[in-house]
Enzyme design. Structure first.
Site, PDB file in Angstrom:
ATOM      1  N   ARG A 119      15.065 -88.489 -19.640  1.00  0.00           N
ATOM      2  CA  ARG A 119      14.563 -87.317 -21.126  1.00  0.00           C
ATOM      3  C   ARG A 119      15.879 -86.035 -20.948  1.00  0.00           C
ATOM      4  NH1 ARG A 119      11.296 -90.798 -22.038  1.00  0.00           N
ATOM      5  NH2 ARG A 119       8.999 -90.297 -21.990  1.00  0.00           N
TER       6      ARG A 119
ATOM      7  N   GLU B 222      14.210 -83.922 -29.471  1.00  0.00           N
ATOM      8  CA  GLU B 222      14.512 -85.143 -30.295  1.00  0.00           C
ATOM      9  C   GLU B 222      13.453 -84.358 -31.282  1.00  0.00           C
ATOM     10  OE1 GLU B 222      13.331 -88.776 -27.557  1.00  0.00           O
ATOM     11  OE2 GLU B 222      15.259 -87.786 -26.258  1.00  0.00           O
TER      12      GLU B 222
ATOM     13  N   HIS C  83      16.939 -93.158 -28.374  1.00  0.00           N
ATOM     14  CA  HIS C  83      16.475 -92.807 -27.622  1.00  0.00           C
ATOM     15  C   HIS C  83      15.244 -94.970 -27.449  1.00  0.00           C
ATOM     16  CE1 HIS C  83      12.787 -90.827 -24.839  1.00  0.00           C
ATOM     17  NE2 HIS C  83      12.510 -92.435 -24.644  1.00  0.00           N
TER      18      HIS C  83
HETATM   19  C1  DGY Z   1       8.992 -94.355 -21.772  1.00  0.00           C
HETATM   20  O1  DGY Z   1       8.724 -95.352 -21.443  1.00  0.00           O
HETATM   21  O2  DGY Z   1       8.959 -93.085 -21.228  1.00  0.00           O
HETATM   22  C2  DGY Z   1      10.093 -94.362 -22.765  1.00  0.00           C
HETATM   23  O3  DGY Z   1      11.257 -93.031 -22.691  1.00  0.00           O
HETATM   24  C3  DGY Z   1      10.174 -94.135 -24.581  1.00  0.00           C
HETATM   25  O4  DGY Z   1       8.633 -93.064 -24.479  1.00  0.00           O
END
Ligand code: DGY
Length: 335
Positions: A242, A271, A289
Site C-alpha cells: 500500500r 490512489e 496497482h
Molecule cells: C489486494 O488484493 O489487496 C490488491 O492490492 C488489490 O486491491
C-alpha cells in the site's frame, strides 16, 4: 427481473464476465454499471437493502457504511487480499462477515514485484522511452547502465504468501533473501531466507527492499527518511503493498538526490492521485496497482468470494472468512 428467492447483492465494481454471470445465478444483483469508484455516501445510498456487498480495495467500507447497511447486510466480500479499507472491528460488532481473496493472487503479485524490481534495476522506463522517442542512436558500451540482481540481497518486508513467492523468484535470479516479519517462518517455509527480528537491521542489508507486508493504519509511513537512510547507497525500493506505508517526501528526496538508485511502485498513497513528482523522475518505474491483474487471477479471486459465500449460506465456514458471522446470518441459502 429479480427473483424474490435470491438474496439481494450489490456489486460496487465490475468483476470479470464469468464471475458476474455466476453471481447473477445466485443473487438478485445490482451493479454499479459505470464501474466508478463510489464514495462511502454513494455506497450507503446505492446498496440499501443488500445482504451481500461485493467491493474491492477502492471502496472505503467504514463504520458509517456498515452501520447504515447493517439492517440487511450480512456479508462484505472484497475482491482483494488486503482489507485495510474495511472497518473489521465494526463489521464484527455488527455481525457482518467479511470475505477476502488470499492465496489465489500470490503468483500474480509476485510477478509484478519482479517486474518492478527488474525495471527499476535495469532502467526499464528510460529504455522504453528512448526507443519510442526515436532518439536512440544505437548500441553503446555505456548506455543505460543498470544494476544487476545476481548476488544482491533482497530484503522482503512481509514474508507472507506473496512475500514467499517473491523470494522464490528472486532466488532464481541469484539473489540472497532476507526478511522481516513479526515472527520467523518455520524452516520449510523460510527456504533459506534469513530472518531479522528488527526491520532496521534488515534494511541495513537491503540492496533491494520489497515491501509486501499487508497494509494497515499502524504501518503508515513506516518507510520514512530515517529508515531509507539505513539502506545501502544506491539501493532499490519496490512497493506492491500500500502506498501509505512509504513516506513520499522521503522517497522522492532519496531518489532525486541519487541516494537510492531507483524505485518500482505499483501502489500509491491516495490512489489514483499520484504525487506528481514521481512522474518527473527517470529512476522510478510506475504501474497502476496491477498486482493481481491477470484474467486468471481475477477470475479466481471472484470465484473464491462466490464459493465462500455459497459455503456461508449453507452454514459452513470458508477459509477466506476474516471472522465468523453472527449465527443468525447463516440461515438463508444461496445456490
Ligand atoms: C489486494 O488484493 O489487496 C490488491 O492490492 C488489490 O486491491
Amino acid at each position: 427481473m429479480t427473483s424474490p428467492t435470491k438474496p439481494r447483492a450489490y456489486l460496487c465494481r465490475r468483476f470479470t464476465d464469468s464471475v458476474e454471470a455466476a453471481m447473477r445465478t445466485r443473487y438478485a444483483l445490482h451493479v454499479n454499471e459505470q464501474d466508478s469508484i463510489l464514495s462511502p455516501q454513494e455506497i450507503v445510498h446505492t446498496a440499501q437493502g443488500a445482504q451481500v456487498l461485493f467491493a474491492s480495495a477502492t471502496e472505503q467500507i467504514n463504520k458509517e457504511v456498515l452501520r447504515r447497511l447493517s439492517p440487511t447486510l450480512r456479508y462484505v466480500a472484497t475482491l482483494s487480499v488486503g482489507y485495510d479499507h474495511i472497518d473489521l472491528a465494526e463489521a464484527q460488532a455488527l455481525g457482518i462477515g467479511v470475505l477476502h481473496t488470499p492465496d489465489v493472487l500470490s503468483d500474480a503479485c509476485a510477478e509484478i514485484a519482479m517486474m518492478l524490481m527488474l525495471n527499476a534495476c535495469r532502467r526499464g522506463y528510460e529504455a522504453d522511452r528512448l526507443v519510442r522517442s526515436g532518439d536512440w542512436t544505437g548500441w553503446s558500451p555505456t548506455q543505460l547502465l543498470g544494476t544487476g540482481l545476481k548476488g544482491k540481497r533482497a530484503v522482503i518486508f512481509g514474508m507472507g504468501r506473496i512475500g514467499r513467492e517473491i523470494a522464490t523468484r528472486a532466488q532464481a535470479f541469484g539473489m540472497e533473501i532476507h526478511y522481516h516479519n513479526r515472527r520467523p517462518l518455520p524452516p520449510a517455509q523460510a527456504a533459506n531466507a534469513i530472518y531479522h527480528a528488527n526491520l532496521d537491521d534488515a534494511l541495513r542489508l537491503a540492496d533491494v527492499l520489497v515491501i509486501a507486508v499487508p497494509g494497515s493504519p499502524q504501518l503508515k509511513g513506516v518507510i520514512n527518511a530515517e529508515r531509507i537512510a539505513l539502506m545501502p547507497p544506491q539501493a532499490v525500493l519496490v512497493n506492491i503493498s500500500r502506498g501509505e506505508l512509504v513516506d513520499d517526501e522521503a522517497l522522492i528526496g532519496a531518489l532525486s538526490a541519487g541516494r537510492l538508485f531507483a524505485a518500482g511502485l505499483d501502489v500509491f498513497a491516495n490512489e489514483p492521485h499520484v504525487d506528481p513528482r514521481y512522474r518527473k523522475l527517470d529512476n522510478v518505474f510506475l504501474s497502476p496497482h496491477i498486482g493481481s491483474a491477470t484474467k486468471e487471477t481475477r477470475d479466481a479471486m471472484g470465484w473464491l468470494l462466490i464459493n465462500g459465500l455459497d459455503a456461508l449460506f449453507q452454514g459452513g465456514t470458508p477459509n477466506n472468512l476474516l471472522h465468523p458471522p453472527h449465527p443468525a446470518h447463516t440461515r438463508e441459502t444461496a445456490q
